[in-house]
Design a protein around this motif. Sequence first.
Motif, PDB file in Angstrom:
ATOM      1  N   PHE A  95       0.832  -1.207   0.000  1.00  0.00           N
ATOM      2  CA  PHE A  95       0.000   0.000   0.000  1.00  0.00           C
ATOM      3  C   PHE A  95       0.865   1.255   0.000  1.00  0.00           C
ATOM      4  N   ILE A  96       1.945   1.234   0.792  1.00  0.00           N
ATOM      5  CA  ILE A  96       2.853   2.384   0.843  1.00  0.00           C
ATOM      6  C   ILE A  96       3.450   2.649  -0.528  1.00  0.00           C
ATOM      7  N   ILE A  97       3.872   1.581  -1.213  1.00  0.00           N
ATOM      8  CA  ILE A  97       4.467   1.723  -2.543  1.00  0.00           C
ATOM      9  C   ILE A  97       3.436   2.275  -3.528  1.00  0.00           C
ATOM     10  N   MET A 102       1.848   6.575  -6.881  1.00  0.00           N
ATOM     11  CA  MET A 102       0.753   7.245  -7.571  1.00  0.00           C
ATOM     12  C   MET A 102       0.540   8.670  -7.051  1.00  0.00           C
ATOM     13  N   GLY A 103       1.401   9.103  -6.134  1.00  0.00           N
ATOM     14  CA  GLY A 103       1.378  10.489  -5.671  1.00  0.00           C
ATOM     15  C   GLY A 103       0.085  10.906  -5.004  1.00  0.00           C
ATOM     16  N   VAL A 104      -0.484  10.029  -4.164  1.00  0.00           N
ATOM     17  CA  VAL A 104      -1.747  10.352  -3.498  1.00  0.00           C
ATOM     18  C   VAL A 104      -1.487  11.345  -2.369  1.00  0.00           C
ATOM     19  N   PRO A 105      -2.158  12.492  -2.353  1.00  0.00           N
ATOM     20  CA  PRO A 105      -1.977  13.454  -1.261  1.00  0.00           C
ATOM     21  C   PRO A 105      -2.314  12.817   0.086  1.00  0.00           C
ATOM     22  N   ARG A 106      -1.628  13.226   1.129  1.00  0.00           N
ATOM     23  CA  ARG A 106      -1.810  12.626   2.454  1.00  0.00           C
ATOM     24  C   ARG A 106      -3.257  12.717   2.925  1.00  0.00           C
ATOM     25  N   ALA A 176       4.242   3.139 -15.682  1.00  0.00           N
ATOM     26  CA  ALA A 176       3.975   3.071 -17.114  1.00  0.00           C
ATOM     27  C   ALA A 176       2.607   2.470 -17.382  1.00  0.00           C
ATOM     28  N   LEU A 177       2.232   1.445 -16.609  1.00  0.00           N
ATOM     29  CA  LEU A 177       0.919   0.817 -16.769  1.00  0.00           C
ATOM     30  C   LEU A 177      -0.192   1.810 -16.474  1.00  0.00           C
ATOM     31  N   MET A 178      -0.041   2.584 -15.377  1.00  0.00           N
ATOM     32  CA  MET A 178      -1.078   3.550 -15.024  1.00  0.00           C
ATOM     33  C   MET A 178      -1.190   4.651 -16.081  1.00  0.00           C
ATOM     34  N   ARG A 179      -0.061   5.044 -16.676  1.00  0.00           N
ATOM     35  CA  ARG A 179      -0.108   6.050 -17.746  1.00  0.00           C
ATOM     36  C   ARG A 179      -0.890   5.521 -18.944  1.00  0.00           C
ATOM     37  N   PHE A 180      -0.695   4.233 -19.237  1.00  0.00           N
ATOM     38  CA  PHE A 180      -1.418   3.614 -20.350  1.00  0.00           C
ATOM     39  C   PHE A 180      -2.921   3.563 -20.062  1.00  0.00           C
ATOM     40  N   GLU A 189      -6.600  14.980 -14.393  1.00  0.00           N
ATOM     41  CA  GLU A 189      -5.249  14.947 -13.838  1.00  0.00           C
ATOM     42  C   GLU A 189      -5.246  15.318 -12.363  1.00  0.00           C
ATOM     43  N   GLU A 190      -6.263  16.059 -11.918  1.00  0.00           N
ATOM     44  CA  GLU A 190      -6.290  16.547 -10.543  1.00  0.00           C
ATOM     45  C   GLU A 190      -7.352  15.809  -9.734  1.00  0.00           C
ATOM     46  N   TYR A 191      -7.153  15.810  -8.418  1.00  0.00           N
ATOM     47  CA  TYR A 191      -8.116  15.201  -7.497  1.00  0.00           C
ATOM     48  C   TYR A 191      -9.294  16.157  -7.296  1.00  0.00           C
ATOM     49  N   HIS A 192     -10.473  15.578  -7.068  1.00  0.00           N
ATOM     50  CA  HIS A 192     -11.672  16.352  -6.765  1.00  0.00           C
ATOM     51  C   HIS A 192     -12.248  15.835  -5.445  1.00  0.00           C
ATOM     52  N   GLY A 193     -11.542  16.166  -4.369  1.00  0.00           N
ATOM     53  CA  GLY A 193     -11.948  15.666  -3.059  1.00  0.00           C
ATOM     54  C   GLY A 193     -11.897  14.144  -3.044  1.00  0.00           C
ATOM     55  N   THR A 194     -12.935  13.526  -2.470  1.00  0.00           N
ATOM     56  CA  THR A 194     -13.000  12.064  -2.421  1.00  0.00           C
ATOM     57  C   THR A 194     -13.901  11.495  -3.523  1.00  0.00           C
TER      58      THR A 194
END
Length: 334
Positions: A95-97, A102-106, A176-180, A189-194
């Motif tokens: 999960f940490i990886i 994926m650069g999830v905000p805290r 690379a997989l997630m980009r595909f 590209e941006e988060y919209h809350g939850t």
Amino acid sequence: MHVTPVAWIVTLTVLTAVLALDVRHMMKHPHEPSMKECALTITGFVSAAILFGVGIGLFAHPLPESGKTSWHYAVEFFSGYLTEYSLSIDNLFVFIIILGSMGVPRKYQQFALMCGIILALVFRGIFILAGAALIERFAWVFFIFGAFLLYTGIKLVIDYRKHDSEEDSHNEADTALMRFVKRVVPSTEEYHGTHLSVKIDGKRLFTPLFFVIATLGSVDIMFALDSIPAIFGLTQEPYLVFTANFFALMGLRQLYFLLGNLLQRLVYLSLGLAFILCFIAVKLVLHAMHHYHWIGFEVPTLLSLLVIVLTIAITAVLSLLKTKRKNDDTPIEA
């Protein structure tokens, strides 16, 4: 072990209510939990698991033909709980990886983790029902479970030995997989809350959080394939299997924030889990051979609990000693 429909209904109702209250609190107060909050929550869930296990020992109703006492089932519960908790802690590494790559905000990580835990409970519930049905009708399935756990244990050792050299390449492949996937699936590209999806200019788009939860869900399926055979090697009671999994998963969200970097210090955890899984694999095979009257003995449940506790303790101590020695040997830059 005789579990009445009323006992199942009450248990599921209470556990669902606990999960719902946890989700409601998180949704009303989205935040990164403090160390105190995490410690109190984890202590509460662990204490509840201990009380539940003691309750099994005091109030369970063994079937006369089983030859077991109620405390025998309590030991089975604690063995399963400790094994599942250990596997769940190992899951936190992944999960940490995922959350990091994926650069999830805290501030959104808590929501993503909760969704991952709920999906894990659903998938494990499905596998528990399937596993219980198979075991009830086909005792030979223990040989398959045993072989699978042995394979998993060996794979953990192999992965441990090549982890350092291949971790970066795995992360690059995942990215690379997630980009595909994002090129194929309409997304923002941006988060919209939850929110998992939003409507922009009349078009439905998925947010990055959707892909995070989808990734966690796919990982949960793989984890369930490991954990369910493992706990069925310790107890064949669906009631104990499900409750042990529930208590092991609850509190993982807080454990993620509480331990943080400490998880990275448990360098021998995979090796300890590999030993536990291989031990349970042997226990499963011996149980199946005993069922078919090929041998006259089985591994005692109390011995299984002792092996699991000692393995976890030794693994943790050796891991912390190694990382402490490594930190002490690291030269301080001027």
